[in-house]
Design a protein around this motif. Sequence first.
Motif, mmCIF file in Angstrom:
data_model
loop_
_atom_site.group_PDB
_atom_site.id
_atom_site.type_symbol
_atom_site.label_atom_id
_atom_site.label_comp_id
_atom_site.label_asym_id
_atom_site.label_seq_id
_atom_site.Cartn_x
_atom_site.Cartn_y
_atom_site.Cartn_z
ATOM 1 N N ILE A 31 29.590 29.187 29.904
ATOM 2 C CA ILE A 31 29.451 30.606 29.515
ATOM 3 C C ILE A 31 29.618 31.504 30.650
ATOM 4 O O ILE A 31 30.692 32.495 30.865
ATOM 5 N N PHE A 32 29.203 31.277 32.170
ATOM 6 C CA PHE A 32 29.472 32.002 33.371
ATOM 7 C C PHE A 32 30.894 32.023 33.575
ATOM 8 O O PHE A 32 31.309 33.257 33.879
ATOM 9 N N PHE A 33 31.651 30.756 33.541
ATOM 10 C CA PHE A 33 32.938 30.948 33.606
ATOM 11 C C PHE A 33 33.598 31.752 32.745
ATOM 12 O O PHE A 33 34.830 32.454 33.150
ATOM 13 N N SER A 34 33.508 31.690 31.321
ATOM 14 C CA SER A 34 34.207 32.391 30.421
ATOM 15 C C SER A 34 33.908 34.000 30.708
ATOM 16 O O SER A 34 34.884 34.564 30.328
ATOM 17 N N VAL A 35 32.642 34.098 31.003
ATOM 18 C CA VAL A 35 32.605 35.708 31.399
ATOM 19 C C VAL A 35 33.345 36.144 32.394
ATOM 20 O O VAL A 35 33.763 37.372 32.355
ATOM 21 N N ILE A 36 33.420 35.492 33.271
ATOM 22 C CA ILE A 36 34.314 35.923 34.681
ATOM 23 C C ILE A 36 35.773 35.958 34.018
ATOM 24 O O ILE A 36 36.446 36.820 34.484
ATOM 25 N N GLY A 37 36.266 34.908 33.151
ATOM 26 C CA GLY A 37 37.728 35.097 32.631
ATOM 27 C C GLY A 37 37.799 36.369 31.773
ATOM 28 O O GLY A 37 38.764 36.811 31.893
ATOM 29 N N LEU A 38 36.779 36.677 30.940
ATOM 30 C CA LEU A 38 36.892 37.705 30.093
ATOM 31 C C LEU A 38 36.952 39.098 30.975
ATOM 32 O O LEU A 38 37.666 39.978 30.557
ATOM 33 N N LEU A 39 36.207 39.076 32.226
ATOM 34 C CA LEU A 39 36.259 40.252 32.886
ATOM 35 C C LEU A 39 37.616 40.539 33.544
ATOM 36 O O LEU A 39 38.093 41.554 33.783
ATOM 37 N N MET A 40 38.294 39.397 34.135
ATOM 38 C CA MET A 40 39.417 39.119 34.536
ATOM 39 C C MET A 40 40.499 39.881 33.595
ATOM 40 O O MET A 40 41.623 39.903 34.129
ATOM 41 N N CYS A 41 40.264 39.688 32.420
ATOM 42 C CA CYS A 41 41.257 40.039 31.337
ATOM 43 C C CYS A 41 41.157 41.709 31.070
ATOM 44 O O CYS A 41 42.187 42.258 30.272
ATOM 45 N N ILE A 42 40.340 42.370 31.476
ATOM 46 C CA ILE A 42 40.067 43.922 31.492
ATOM 47 C C ILE A 42 41.240 44.521 32.369
ATOM 48 O O ILE A 42 41.376 44.171 33.572
ATOM 49 N N PRO A 43 42.058 45.289 31.731
ATOM 50 C CA PRO A 43 43.020 45.780 32.565
ATOM 51 C C PRO A 43 42.620 46.696 33.612
ATOM 52 O O PRO A 43 41.288 47.380 33.339
ATOM 53 N N ASN A 44 43.072 46.503 35.031
ATOM 54 C CA ASN A 44 42.427 46.919 36.148
ATOM 55 C C ASN A 44 43.042 48.401 36.714
ATOM 56 O O ASN A 44 42.878 48.785 37.682
ATOM 57 N N THR A 45 43.599 48.799 35.817
ATOM 58 C CA THR A 45 44.348 50.526 35.834
ATOM 59 C C THR A 45 43.448 51.145 36.875
ATOM 60 O O THR A 45 43.560 51.907 37.538
ATOM 61 N N PHE A 46 42.022 51.447 36.101
ATOM 62 C CA PHE A 46 40.949 52.309 36.659
ATOM 63 C C PHE A 46 40.645 51.807 37.975
ATOM 64 O O PHE A 46 40.604 52.627 38.803
ATOM 65 N N LEU A 47 40.596 50.693 38.333
ATOM 66 C CA LEU A 47 40.229 50.154 39.685
ATOM 67 C C LEU A 47 41.504 50.290 40.755
ATOM 68 O O LEU A 47 41.246 50.883 41.653
ATOM 69 N N GLU A 48 42.834 50.225 40.379
ATOM 70 C CA GLU A 48 43.985 50.306 40.979
ATOM 71 C C GLU A 48 44.009 51.967 41.381
ATOM 72 O O GLU A 48 44.477 52.205 42.650
ATOM 73 N N ASN A 49 43.546 52.718 40.542
ATOM 74 C CA ASN A 49 43.750 54.149 40.680
ATOM 75 C C ASN A 49 42.700 54.780 41.291
ATOM 76 O O ASN A 49 42.831 55.995 41.709
ATOM 77 N N ASN A 50 41.482 54.198 41.485
ATOM 78 C CA ASN A 50 40.318 54.951 42.070
ATOM 79 C C ASN A 50 39.651 54.115 43.184
ATOM 80 O O ASN A 50 38.712 54.797 43.649
#
Length: 154
Positions: A31-50
């Motif tokens: 579960i922990f591994f899959s949550v990390i994987g799911l988080l990695m699937c979120i587009p990171n446009t906000f992070l790149e821009n901010n």
Amino acid sequence: MKTAKQWFDDYAVSHQNETNQLVHYICVPLIFFSVIGLLMCIPNTFLENNIGLYNPLLENWAAVIGVIISVFYLRLGFWYFLEMLFVILLCIVGNFWLGNNLNLLYTSIIIFVVAWIGQFWGHKVEGKKPSFAKDLQFLLIGPLWVIQKLGKKK
């Protein structure tokens, strides 16, 4: 805040059955591994821009959330923090590899669902509700509890 021992003792109340413990040794890390994987699937446009400084590590939602939850583990103790930091980093690296070989989103969803089915089955065998039904912070205690149990530190 509770001490690590208090958290582990509270968590252990609903994890006495050997079958349920075995299920947790398998399913909690998945579960922990899959949550990390799911988080990695979120587009990171906000992070790149901010993020003011270019930092590839923090341009990933899994890393950002990992830093945030690491504060919880640090409050429990430095060695717990280091153990979980290692697990978080291992999960990020593992998910990068997985994402290069399979569709990370679909694979993470499948792992997540199957592991939760296992968890609920384990608690049915135990005859007790999962600890997180009492306090959501137990979702962060579970992985650390598994590490401690498998390492026989507790």
